[in-house]
Design a protein around this motif. Structure first.
Motif, PDB file in Angstrom:
ATOM      1  N   VAL A 167       0.821  -1.213   0.000  1.00  0.00           N
ATOM      2  CA  VAL A 167       0.000   0.000   0.000  1.00  0.00           C
ATOM      3  C   VAL A 167       0.858   1.268   0.000  1.00  0.00           C
ATOM      4  O   VAL A 167       0.334   2.363  -0.201  1.00  0.00           O
ATOM      5  N   ILE A 168       2.154   1.117   0.219  1.00  0.00           N
ATOM      6  CA  ILE A 168       3.081   2.256   0.236  1.00  0.00           C
ATOM      7  C   ILE A 168       4.445   1.759  -0.222  1.00  0.00           C
ATOM      8  O   ILE A 168       4.819   0.617   0.049  1.00  0.00           O
ATOM      9  N   ILE A 169       5.186   2.632  -0.872  1.00  0.00           N
ATOM     10  CA  ILE A 169       6.584   2.351  -1.174  1.00  0.00           C
ATOM     11  C   ILE A 169       7.433   3.316  -0.362  1.00  0.00           C
ATOM     12  O   ILE A 169       7.134   4.510  -0.266  1.00  0.00           O
ATOM     13  N   THR A 170       8.488   2.794   0.214  1.00  0.00           N
ATOM     14  CA  THR A 170       9.474   3.640   0.881  1.00  0.00           C
ATOM     15  C   THR A 170      10.774   3.533   0.098  1.00  0.00           C
ATOM     16  O   THR A 170      11.065   2.489  -0.480  1.00  0.00           O
ATOM     17  N   ASP A 171      11.540   4.604   0.056  1.00  0.00           N
ATOM     18  CA  ASP A 171      12.830   4.527  -0.641  1.00  0.00           C
ATOM     19  C   ASP A 171      13.923   5.273   0.123  1.00  0.00           C
ATOM     20  O   ASP A 171      14.926   5.665  -0.439  1.00  0.00           O
ATOM     21  N   TYR A 172      13.724   5.413   1.408  1.00  0.00           N
ATOM     22  CA  TYR A 172      14.726   6.077   2.232  1.00  0.00           C
ATOM     23  C   TYR A 172      15.675   5.023   2.796  1.00  0.00           C
ATOM     24  O   TYR A 172      15.236   3.962   3.229  1.00  0.00           O
ATOM     25  N   GLY A 173      16.965   5.298   2.761  1.00  0.00           N
ATOM     26  CA  GLY A 173      17.923   4.364   3.344  1.00  0.00           C
ATOM     27  C   GLY A 173      17.668   4.185   4.834  1.00  0.00           C
ATOM     28  O   GLY A 173      17.153   5.071   5.501  1.00  0.00           O
ATOM     29  N   ILE A 174      18.018   3.042   5.340  1.00  0.00           N
ATOM     30  CA  ILE A 174      17.812   2.774   6.769  1.00  0.00           C
ATOM     31  C   ILE A 174      18.795   3.622   7.556  1.00  0.00           C
ATOM     32  O   ILE A 174      20.000   3.448   7.467  1.00  0.00           O
TER      33      ILE A 174
ATOM     34  N   VAL B  27     -10.911  -4.983   4.623  1.00  0.00           N
ATOM     35  CA  VAL B  27     -10.787  -4.259   3.362  1.00  0.00           C
ATOM     36  C   VAL B  27     -10.128  -5.160   2.321  1.00  0.00           C
ATOM     37  O   VAL B  27      -9.155  -5.868   2.617  1.00  0.00           O
ATOM     38  N   VAL B  28     -10.657  -5.164   1.114  1.00  0.00           N
ATOM     39  CA  VAL B  28     -10.061  -5.910   0.007  1.00  0.00           C
ATOM     40  C   VAL B  28      -8.887  -5.069  -0.501  1.00  0.00           C
ATOM     41  O   VAL B  28      -9.080  -3.960  -1.005  1.00  0.00           O
ATOM     42  N   VAL B  29      -7.679  -5.598  -0.336  1.00  0.00           N
ATOM     43  CA  VAL B  29      -6.471  -4.814  -0.618  1.00  0.00           C
ATOM     44  C   VAL B  29      -6.390  -4.400  -2.082  1.00  0.00           C
ATOM     45  O   VAL B  29      -5.975  -3.281  -2.387  1.00  0.00           O
ATOM     46  N   SER B  30      -6.827  -5.250  -2.991  1.00  0.00           N
ATOM     47  CA  SER B  30      -6.766  -4.878  -4.417  1.00  0.00           C
ATOM     48  C   SER B  30      -7.642  -3.654  -4.703  1.00  0.00           C
ATOM     49  O   SER B  30      -7.290  -2.810  -5.530  1.00  0.00           O
ATOM     50  N   GLU B  31      -8.777  -3.530  -4.019  1.00  0.00           N
ATOM     51  CA  GLU B  31      -9.631  -2.348  -4.167  1.00  0.00           C
ATOM     52  C   GLU B  31      -8.925  -1.107  -3.610  1.00  0.00           C
ATOM     53  O   GLU B  31      -8.938  -0.038  -4.232  1.00  0.00           O
ATOM     54  N   LEU B  32      -8.302  -1.255  -2.455  1.00  0.00           N
ATOM     55  CA  LEU B  32      -7.549  -0.149  -1.864  1.00  0.00           C
ATOM     56  C   LEU B  32      -6.403   0.263  -2.786  1.00  0.00           C
ATOM     57  O   LEU B  32      -6.183   1.455  -3.022  1.00  0.00           O
ATOM     58  N   GLN B  33      -5.682  -0.700  -3.324  1.00  0.00           N
ATOM     59  CA  GLN B  33      -4.573  -0.396  -4.235  1.00  0.00           C
ATOM     60  C   GLN B  33      -5.070   0.363  -5.466  1.00  0.00           C
ATOM     61  O   GLN B  33      -4.432   1.322  -5.904  1.00  0.00           O
ATOM     62  N   ALA B  34      -6.200  -0.047  -6.019  1.00  0.00           N
ATOM     63  CA  ALA B  34      -6.755   0.641  -7.191  1.00  0.00           C
ATOM     64  C   ALA B  34      -7.094   2.093  -6.858  1.00  0.00           C
ATOM     65  O   ALA B  34      -6.807   3.008  -7.645  1.00  0.00           O
TER      66      ALA B  34
END
Length: 189
Positions: free
Chosen positions: A38-45, A141-148
């Motif tokens: 549901v989210i992408i992160t791209d910050y280094g640890i 919640v149906v995750v595919s619906e949330l993703q859409a």
């Protein structure tokens, strides 16, 4: 001051929720693909050292041992990773969704920044709307619906393949491609 402590405490971390899924260092570095993202992160640890209360030694791992220089460098490498919906669904609490994902101390270093938390707020708002419209709880919640719905709002939920990431790093003349990039991923590249 004779004391090594600041006059005003700086609290970087507090309690973290326990959810159906707990994000770990491995999720951010090698097992980065999730079906229910549901989210992408791209910050280094970004893990700051901690001091053990009893002996003052620096620690960084759950077992109390120090992180090696190689481990610190590999943690700081910025790689996008997907965060699954289940990391926001608390265990044993109904009709609730967390504002932050369940994570280990190390993983939290790559999840704690405002862009990620803003995306989490957007996702939670959509979850609340779905739950209200359908009279259901967040865990239903149906995750595919949330993703859409998130994609319709412009959210990016898909990651490039490892091959693309390695090529991009090579173009930037980045010699610091750690060994975990050579390992197999969960999804084919």
């Amino acid at each position: 001051s004779k004391h090594p402590l600041p006059s005003i405490p700086y609290i970087r971390e507090a309690r973290r929720p326990v959810c159906e899924y707990t994000m770990t260092q491995n999720d951010l570095l090698s097992d980065r693909y999730k079906d229910d993202t549901v989210i992408i992160t791209d910050y280094g640890i970004d893990v700051h050292s901690r001091r053990h209360a009893s002996d003052g030694n620096e620690i960084g791992k759950p077992d109390g041992s120090q992180l090696s220089n190689e481990e610190r460098e590999s943690l700081a490498l910025r790689l996008p990773a997907q965060v699954p919906y289940q990391a926001f669904i608390p265990k044993d609490i109904d009709n609730f969704i967390n504002g932050i994902p369940s994570s280990t101390h190390i993983a939290w270093g790559g999840l704690r920044l405002e862009p990620f938390l803003g995306a989490a707020g957007q996702m939670i708002g959509e979850v609340a709307d779905i739950c209200k419209d359908k009279n259901i709880e967040p865990r239903d919640v149906v995750v595919s619906e949330l993703q859409a719905r998130l994609r319709n709002l412009g959210a990016v939920l898909d990651l490039p393949s490892r091959k693309v990431l390695v090529a991009q790093r090579a173009e930037l003349n980045n010699p610091a491609i750690p060994t975990f990039l050579a390992k197999a991923e969960t999804k084919p590249t």
